[in-house]
Design an enzyme around this catalytic site. Structure first.
Site, PDB file in Angstrom:
ATOM      1  CB  ILE B  71      -0.934   0.006   1.249  1.00  0.00           C
ATOM      2  CG1 ILE B  71      -1.704  -1.317   1.368  1.00  0.00           C
ATOM      3  CG2 ILE B  71      -1.877   1.211   1.225  1.00  0.00           C
ATOM      4  CD1 ILE B  71      -2.639  -1.645   0.257  1.00  0.00           C
ATOM      5  CG  LEU B  73       3.789   3.639   5.356  1.00  0.00           C
ATOM      6  CD1 LEU B  73       4.977   4.399   5.944  1.00  0.00           C
ATOM      7  CD2 LEU B  73       3.085   2.857   6.463  1.00  0.00           C
ATOM      8  CB  CYS B 130       6.262   0.108   6.670  1.00  0.00           C
ATOM      9  SG  CYS B 130       5.418   0.082   5.075  1.00  0.00           S
ATOM     10  CB  ILE B 191       6.356 -10.452  12.982  1.00  0.00           C
ATOM     11  CG1 ILE B 191       5.392 -11.403  12.283  1.00  0.00           C
ATOM     12  CG2 ILE B 191       7.212 -11.180  13.990  1.00  0.00           C
ATOM     13  CD1 ILE B 191       6.035 -12.521  11.487  1.00  0.00           C
ATOM     14  CB  THR B 193       4.280  -7.810   6.056  1.00  0.00           C
ATOM     15  OG1 THR B 193       4.914  -6.562   5.755  1.00  0.00           O
ATOM     16  CG2 THR B 193       2.824  -7.579   6.367  1.00  0.00           C
ATOM     17  N   GLY B 217      -0.888 -12.958   6.645  1.00  0.00           N
ATOM     18  CA  GLY B 217      -1.860 -14.054   6.593  1.00  0.00           C
ATOM     19  C   GLY B 217      -1.325 -15.313   7.250  1.00  0.00           C
ATOM     20  N   GLY B 265      -4.970  -9.120  11.723  1.00  0.00           N
ATOM     21  CA  GLY B 265      -4.777  -8.280  10.547  1.00  0.00           C
ATOM     22  C   GLY B 265      -5.545  -8.741   9.335  1.00  0.00           C
TER      23      GLY B 265
END
EC number: 1.3.1.14
Lengths: 257, 313
Positions: B71, B73, B130, B191, B193, B217, B265
């Protein structure tokens, strides 16, 4: 209102090469109001494939509590979906998004409805609704070839219908824009759904007309939370619209294609 | 007794379940579906000093039992979050954990100073992990000295406790956690990603416009569990665990590994009701496992002298 429901499959069959029509039943149909809205389908309860699949509504029939979705079998999700049989259920979240504005065209006026490939399905419910309010409809449908063509007869029953195929195996050889130019079709409002280059071409071809375009984008949540499907807005560095919750239908010029 | 209530620095949570940052926006979409006051807390989308548009699309791609996102941020910027999003969230009885990000240390400090003044912000989550921005983000979370320096600077200005969100994209997560603890962090969240990539078979090009993205996921759950297991034994500050949680059983597994609360998430995208559903399911699971209170589960996989109380049905 958006809800999550396990809907029962009542019919599921191929209608063209790798194109399937899936008819579902359940109370959720009574929440489906506008043509152009979509549903987000989880095909398996397992973690793989993980995400829901956004699929547009092709027909909404509140009398029988049934809705029909037409999709193309392409990746693992839609391949798994194509194996589902009547009597099984699918996990449906919806209806999502804002549909086509029906008020944009009045009785007696003409709506030009342009679909490309797997963008054609939501236009069928749109056309039915417009015909019901005595709008004159003209359809221009584009496909890669005759084998992947579908719903030509269904659209023809609603109004004048032209078909273009890229390879010329049916109708006019070429693109939908070729047909519109060749037949010198005149209209009051244009509604379209299909690949982005097609939508761009239509936007550029009719800068002075009222044009509504339904966009497609990879989605995460489908409800506006994840920011996966944003598009830019003219004249701003940071302004955006989300295809899932602000769209998927936008007035031409509202977002940058 | 509320069997799910959890006390953490700055946070008195009615239950330990909260949506993870970036997966819940600022709550507006989910508020149409259920009362957000049910949640233990909300981790809002990363906020930067100025509004950001983020990356080009496609921004997401599915992977086996997971997804990649890039994405970048996207957020409306500090001022709008302070003036519109946080006041709107104040209608709910739920503490906000503000995730903050920046391209420079100064930007982090400035955002931390302002956002920690908001009455419903009870803690900060320092996003130094990120993977989807060119400047800042993960760059601050992969070198222990840099992460410690940033933690110290933010701690100096923040009016609320500071949790630091760890990146799994490091060689030694324990070393990182220790450095951040020593710098004064009040807690850890982990954690974020994992940096990943997908390439389209037909075009030979990356699927994501950003080329790489962050993997989330169920696919990353075992990595999160392992890292929390290691870190929780090495530090004494609490951990809010995250990474592929989908069910009440997953929550217990994170607690066993060493978490004191958890965030959900990606699962919000698949089932928007997942958080309230997990909260509703937890008491029965605690009964089944023989626990009075969920806190008894924390670190149970490594704590000595605490044999499993599960005696089977």
């Amino acid at each position: 209102m958006m809800k999550r429901e396990h809907m029962m499959i009542v019919a599921h069959e191929p209608i063209a090469e790798n194109i399937y029509a899936l008819t579902l039943t359940g109370p959720l149909v009574h929440e489906m109001n506008k043509p152009g809205q979509f549903v987000h389908i989880k095909i398996t309860s397992q973690a793989d494939p993980l995400l829901r699949r956004p699929l547009s509504l092709c027909q909404i029939d509140k009398e029988t509590s049934q809705c029909t979705i037409i999709y193309r079998k392409e990746g693992i999700g839609t391949t798994l979906l194509s194996e589902k049989r009547p009597g099984e259920t699918v996990d449906v979240l919806g209806p999502l998004g804002n549909g086509f504005p029906l008020d944009a065209v009045k009785a007696g006026q003409t709506a030009l409805i342009v679909g490309g490939g797997i963008g054609v399905p939501p236009l069928y419910e749109l056309s039915k609704r417009l015909v019901k309010k005595d709008v004159n409809v003209i359809h221009v449908l584009g496909f890669q070839n005759k084998d992947v063509m579908f719903y030509k007869n269904e659209f023809a029953k609603l109004g004048e219908t032209h078909v273009a195929t890229v390879d010329g195996s049916y109708g006019t050889k070429g693109l939908v824009t070729d047909v519109i130019a060749e037949c010198a079709i005149s209209f009051d409002v244009l509604y379209a759904c299909g690949p982005k280059p097609m939508l761009k071409a239509l936007e550029q071809a009719f800068p002075n007309k009222e044009v509504y375009l339904s966009l497609e984008e990879r989605m995460g949540c489908g409800i506006g939370a994840c920011f996966a499907c944003v598009c830019r807005v003219p004249n701003s560095e940071t302004a955006y619209k989300k295809v899932c919750s602000d769209g998927p239908v936008f007035k031409a010029g509202e977002v940058i294609l | 007794m509320n069997r799910l209530a959890v006390q953490l620095p700055g946070l008195s949570l009615k239950n330990p379940i909260m949506p993870a940052s970036g997966c819940f926006g600022f709550g507006r979409e989910y508020a149409q579906l259920y009362d957000l006051s049910q949640l233990g807390a909300i981790m809002i989308k990363a906020t930067t000093l100025e509004a950001r548009f983020g990356n080009s699309t496609p921004r997401v791609a599915e992977t086996p039992s997971g997804m990649l996102n890039a994405i970048g941020l996207q957020n409306p910027g500090l001022q709008k979050v302070m003036e519109e999003e946080l006041p709107w969230l104040a209608q709910f009885d739920v503490p906000i954990i503000a995730n903050i990000a920046g391209s420079t240390m100064e930007e982090y400090v400035e955002v931390a100073k302002e956002i920690s003044k908001a009455p419903n912000v009870y803690a900060l989550e320092l996003n130094i992990s990120c993977p989807n921005v060119k400047k800042g983000g993960m760059a601050f979370g992969t070198v222990p000295e840099v992460a410690a320096e940033l933690t110290k600077l933010v701690k100096e200005v923040s009016e609320v406790p500071v949790y630091v969100k760890l990146s799994p994209n490091v060689t030694n997560v324990v070393e990182m956690a220790r450095a951040i603890e020593a710098a004064g962090a009040d807690g850890l969240t982990m954690i974020n990603t994992l940096l990943g990539m997908r390439i389209d078979v037909k075009t030979a090009q990356p699927v994501l416009a950003n080329r790489t993205g962050g993997l989330s996921g169920p696919a990353i759950k075992p990595i999160a569990i392992r890292m929390i297991y290691e870190v929780s034994q090495a530090v004494s500050i609490p951990i809010i665990g995250m990474g592929g949680i989908q069910s009440a059983e997953d929550v217990i597994e994170f607690f066993y590994a060493g978490a004191s609360a958890v965030a959900v998430g990606t699962a919000n995208f698949i089932d928007p009701f997942v958080c309230p559903n997990i909260i509703a399911e937890l008491p029965a699971l605690l009964d089944e496992l023989g626990f009075e209170h969920i806190s008894e589960c924390t670190g149970r996989s490594w704590k000595k002298g605490e044999p499993s109380v599960y005696c089977g049905a």
